[in-house]
Design a protein around this motif. Structure first.
Motif, mmCIF file in Angstrom:
data_model
loop_
_atom_site.group_PDB
_atom_site.id
_atom_site.type_symbol
_atom_site.label_atom_id
_atom_site.label_comp_id
_atom_site.label_asym_id
_atom_site.label_seq_id
_atom_site.Cartn_x
_atom_site.Cartn_y
_atom_site.Cartn_z
ATOM 1 N N TYR A 19 -48.071 -0.220 32.954
ATOM 2 C CA TYR A 19 -48.322 -0.756 31.614
ATOM 3 C C TYR A 19 -49.687 -0.313 31.099
ATOM 4 C CZ TYR A 19 -44.239 -3.731 32.240
ATOM 5 O OH TYR A 19 -42.970 -4.186 32.446
ATOM 6 N N ILE A 150 -53.776 -8.129 27.475
ATOM 7 C CA ILE A 150 -52.331 -8.203 27.258
ATOM 8 C C ILE A 150 -51.677 -8.898 28.442
ATOM 9 C CG2 ILE A 150 -50.212 -6.900 26.853
ATOM 10 C CD1 ILE A 150 -51.992 -4.689 25.627
ATOM 11 N N GLN A 152 -48.208 -10.889 30.025
ATOM 12 C CA GLN A 152 -46.750 -10.740 29.976
ATOM 13 C C GLN A 152 -46.350 -9.387 29.358
ATOM 14 O OE1 GLN A 152 -45.441 -14.425 28.108
ATOM 15 N NE2 GLN A 152 -45.299 -15.354 30.143
ATOM 16 N N ASN A 155 -42.896 -8.065 28.367
ATOM 17 C CA ASN A 155 -42.259 -8.509 27.130
ATOM 18 C C ASN A 155 -42.828 -7.824 25.889
ATOM 19 O OD1 ASN A 155 -40.733 -10.361 28.643
ATOM 20 N ND2 ASN A 155 -42.351 -11.878 28.493
ATOM 21 N N LYS A 156 -43.878 -7.009 26.076
ATOM 22 C CA LYS A 156 -44.544 -6.400 24.929
ATOM 23 C C LYS A 156 -44.383 -4.886 24.860
ATOM 24 C CE LYS A 156 -47.619 -10.233 24.500
ATOM 25 N NZ LYS A 156 -48.891 -10.823 24.788
ATOM 26 N N ASP A 158 -41.638 -1.659 25.438
ATOM 27 C CA ASP A 158 -40.227 -1.350 25.646
ATOM 28 C C ASP A 158 -40.072 -0.319 26.762
ATOM 29 O OD1 ASP A 158 -40.603 1.235 24.555
ATOM 30 O OD2 ASP A 158 -39.816 0.656 22.593
ATOM 31 N N LEU A 163 -45.436 -0.174 22.435
ATOM 32 C CA LEU A 163 -45.917 -1.542 22.317
ATOM 33 C C LEU A 163 -45.270 -2.167 21.089
ATOM 34 C CD1 LEU A 163 -47.896 -3.683 23.406
ATOM 35 C CD2 LEU A 163 -49.687 -2.589 22.039
ATOM 36 N N ASN A 164 -44.566 -3.268 21.286
ATOM 37 C CA ASN A 164 -43.817 -3.872 20.182
ATOM 38 C C ASN A 164 -44.466 -5.147 19.654
ATOM 39 O OD1 ASN A 164 -43.116 -5.839 22.087
ATOM 40 N ND2 ASN A 164 -41.212 -4.824 22.607
ATOM 41 N N ASP A 165 -45.756 -5.250 19.784
ATOM 42 C CA ASP A 165 -46.505 -6.421 19.332
ATOM 43 C C ASP A 165 -47.563 -5.960 18.327
ATOM 44 O OD1 ASP A 165 -48.019 -8.698 18.992
ATOM 45 O OD2 ASP A 165 -48.390 -9.037 21.123
ATOM 46 N N GLU A 166 -47.277 -6.130 17.036
ATOM 47 C CA GLU A 166 -48.159 -5.620 15.973
ATOM 48 C C GLU A 166 -49.548 -6.245 16.027
ATOM 49 O OE1 GLU A 166 -47.827 -3.056 13.868
ATOM 50 O OE2 GLU A 166 -45.938 -2.653 14.894
ATOM 51 N N LYS A 167 -49.649 -7.500 16.379
ATOM 52 C CA LYS A 167 -50.959 -8.158 16.467
ATOM 53 C C LYS A 167 -51.819 -7.467 17.534
ATOM 54 C CE LYS A 167 -53.218 -12.589 17.107
ATOM 55 N NZ LYS A 167 -53.081 -13.998 17.420
ATOM 56 N N THR A 168 -51.223 -7.134 18.670
ATOM 57 C CA THR A 168 -51.955 -6.446 19.734
ATOM 58 C C THR A 168 -52.342 -5.036 19.297
ATOM 59 O OG1 THR A 168 -50.828 -7.759 21.416
ATOM 60 C CG2 THR A 168 -51.864 -5.736 22.155
#
Length: 185
Positions: A19, A150, A152, A155-156, A158, A163-168
């Protein structure tokens, strides 16, 4: 850093599907125009031994020389790492030890951003804290804010490493902006 600067990334995990390597690749994709980004690996470097760290007599192993030369091209660094036993992974610390020695250290006085991803709940906060004395000794300029922790990660990201977390993603962008600004100081 001028418009043609370079940032080098170091990943604290050597695992396939890491990751933290995914995190570095995301950071690389977020670099503004004119900023080069390169991930430098250190998996060929032997365990640090001061007997083999004598640049005057060319005793450094070839893998260490190549590693240090790659780091020397950087204006700044991004380190993305997991947390092992509440601290810095041994392989990464070993690489830092090799790079930190001598007046020709490619790390000294350069800005650095630390970030990390983990499957756990703490988001590498202890690893990042453990780095502070190392960065202080090297007289590096750590970019502390915003923190990229980051948790978990499974879950963030794919299966393709996106990275599928816009805030991150926004936090990473801000960290990169602050790192580049630290090069101008």
């Amino acid at each position: 850093m001028d418009k043609n600067g370079k940032i080098v990334g170091l990943c604290g995990s050597l695992r396939k599907g890491s990751y933290n390597e995914m995190l570095l690749k995301i950071a690389g994709s977020l670099m503004p125009d004119g900023i080069d980004f390169e991930i430098v690996r250190f998996d060929e470097i032997p365990v640090y031994n001061a007997d083999n760290d004598m640049p005057i007599v060319d005793a450094r192993p070839e893998s260490v020389i190549k590693f240090r030369d790659a780091l020397a091209t950087a204006d700044a660094f991004i380190i993305a790492s997991p947390e092992y036993n509440y601290s810095i992974p041994g392989g990464l610390k070993n690489a830092i030890d090799w790079a930190s020695r001598g007046k020709d250290s490619p790390l000294m006085h350069k800005p650095v951003a630390i970030m990390g991803a983990t499957q756990g709940m703490w988001g590498t906060v202890r690893m990042q804290t453990a780095f502070l004395p190392v960065l202080t000794f090297l007289n590096m300029n750590p970019v502390l804010q915003p923190e990229v922790l980051i948790s978990q990660a499974q879950n963030k990201f794919d299966e393709d490493g996106n990275l599928n977390d816009e805030k991150t993603i926004d936090i990473i962008k801000k960290k990169i902006e602050n790192l580049i600004s630290a090069c101008r100081v």
